[in-house]
Design a protein around this motif. Structure first.
Motif, PDB file in Angstrom:
ATOM      1  N   VAL A  28      41.505  38.169  40.344  1.00  0.00           N
ATOM      2  CA  VAL A  28      41.657  38.396  38.906  1.00  0.00           C
ATOM      3  C   VAL A  28      41.471  39.882  38.617  1.00  0.00           C
ATOM      4  CG1 VAL A  28      40.896  36.086  38.236  1.00  0.00           C
ATOM      5  CG2 VAL A  28      39.222  37.900  38.452  1.00  0.00           C
ATOM      6  N   ARG A  29      41.955  40.306  37.474  1.00  0.00           N
ATOM      7  CA  ARG A  29      41.897  41.723  37.121  1.00  0.00           C
ATOM      8  C   ARG A  29      40.675  42.086  36.311  1.00  0.00           C
ATOM      9  NH1 ARG A  29      43.556  42.032  31.780  1.00  0.00           N
ATOM     10  NH2 ARG A  29      44.350  40.041  31.062  1.00  0.00           N
ATOM     11  N   TRP A  30      39.811  41.132  36.004  1.00  0.00           N
ATOM     12  CA  TRP A  30      38.715  41.338  35.050  1.00  0.00           C
ATOM     13  C   TRP A  30      37.813  42.513  35.439  1.00  0.00           C
ATOM     14  CZ3 TRP A  30      38.358  38.974  30.452  1.00  0.00           C
ATOM     15  CH2 TRP A  30      37.204  39.267  29.706  1.00  0.00           C
ATOM     16  N   THR A  63      43.030  30.364  36.099  1.00  0.00           N
ATOM     17  CA  THR A  63      44.270  31.088  35.823  1.00  0.00           C
ATOM     18  C   THR A  63      44.436  32.329  36.699  1.00  0.00           C
ATOM     19  OG1 THR A  63      43.225  32.387  34.052  1.00  0.00           O
ATOM     20  CG2 THR A  63      44.280  30.303  33.415  1.00  0.00           C
ATOM     21  N   ALA A  64      43.633  32.475  37.717  1.00  0.00           N
ATOM     22  CA  ALA A  64      43.669  33.664  38.579  1.00  0.00           C
ATOM     23  C   ALA A  64      45.095  33.962  39.029  1.00  0.00           C
ATOM     24  CB  ALA A  64      42.769  33.453  39.787  1.00  0.00           C
ATOM     25  N   LEU A  87      38.940  31.647  33.797  1.00  0.00           N
ATOM     26  CA  LEU A  87      39.416  32.830  34.499  1.00  0.00           C
ATOM     27  C   LEU A  87      39.788  32.473  35.939  1.00  0.00           C
ATOM     28  CD1 LEU A  87      39.918  35.880  34.362  1.00  0.00           C
ATOM     29  CD2 LEU A  87      37.544  36.213  35.055  1.00  0.00           C
ATOM     30  N   GLU A  99      44.083  34.845  32.612  1.00  0.00           N
ATOM     31  CA  GLU A  99      45.112  35.758  33.104  1.00  0.00           C
ATOM     32  C   GLU A  99      46.474  35.276  32.609  1.00  0.00           C
ATOM     33  OE1 GLU A  99      44.884  38.129  36.297  1.00  0.00           O
ATOM     34  OE2 GLU A  99      43.001  38.428  35.256  1.00  0.00           O
ATOM     35  N   THR A 155      46.102  37.658  39.924  1.00  0.00           N
ATOM     36  CA  THR A 155      46.250  39.076  40.248  1.00  0.00           C
ATOM     37  C   THR A 155      45.684  39.380  41.635  1.00  0.00           C
ATOM     38  OG1 THR A 155      45.873  39.475  37.899  1.00  0.00           O
ATOM     39  CG2 THR A 155      45.971  41.404  39.300  1.00  0.00           C
TER      40      THR A 155
END
Length: 197
Positions: free
Chosen positions: A20-22, A5-6, A2, A177, A8
């Motif tokens: 990230v959007r998590w 691949t950040a 996560l 992401e 957001t």
């Protein structure tokens, strides 16, 4: 993965304090009652009676440490000591489901994984799919599993079709992401395949 691949840093036109959007997505689908979250009930919210809460999984009061959209809670593998080592999180299980699975001969680790799914209620039930033969259809299980979005998902094979290839058991890796280019998405997908082998 996560963090790697950040992608957001901006949400709804505003600069976010995360990359990230998590957490945003997890909060948006967190349907736990205040009791399930371990919080005192909101005094300004309408109170629900015990009769209203009774049909909910766990009576709407059993503690649930995480949202539906969270990291994986139960680790599954075919290895000797790793199951106990990696299953160190508080993963509540539905007692009746666990008992029934164990009585049916399902091994303890797989039974705990499935019984953990049953601590939540399904979000959507189609009227046309209420009465199915569970011996031949997996819709009821997939409905419940499909409303628990975790970073990794174990997926049983879909029903075989006469004209298509038989698809076996699968593992879905879901924590990355989406990237800006097809090349980046393909590179991360290839990386996950290589790591899994």
């Amino acid at each position: 993965m996560l963090a790697l691949t950040a992608a957001t840093p901006v949400l709804h036109g505003r600069l976010a304090d995360t990359d990230v959007r998590w957490a945003t997505v997890a909060a948006s689908v967190d349907d736990r009652t205040p009791f399930e979250r371990g919080e005192p009930p909101d005094e300004s919210a309408p109170r629900r009676s015990a009769e209203e809460l009774a049909p909910l999984a766990g009576g709407g009061v059993a503690p649930l440490p995480k949202s539906r959209y969270e990291s994986i809670s139960v680790y599954l593998a075919n290895c000797g000591g790793c199951m106990k080592r990696y299953n160190d999180l508080d993963a509540p299980v539905d007692g009746r489901s666990l008992e029934r699975l164990l009585e049916g001969g399902v091994d303890d680790d797989l039974a705990r994984h499935v019984a953990h799914l049953f601590v939540r209620d399904p979000l959507v039930i189609m009227k046309s799919r209420l009465r199915l033969d569970d011996a031949t259809e997996t819709d009821h299980f997939e409905n419940l599993q499909g409303t628990n979005w975790q970073t990794v998902r174990w997926k049983p094979p879909p029903r075989a079709t006469a004209c298509g290839p038989q698809v076996g058991w699968r593992v879905e890796f879901r924590s990355m992401e989406v990237q800006l280019t097809d090349f980046e998405n393909a590179a991360f997908t290839t990386f996950v395949v290589l790591v899994s082998r």
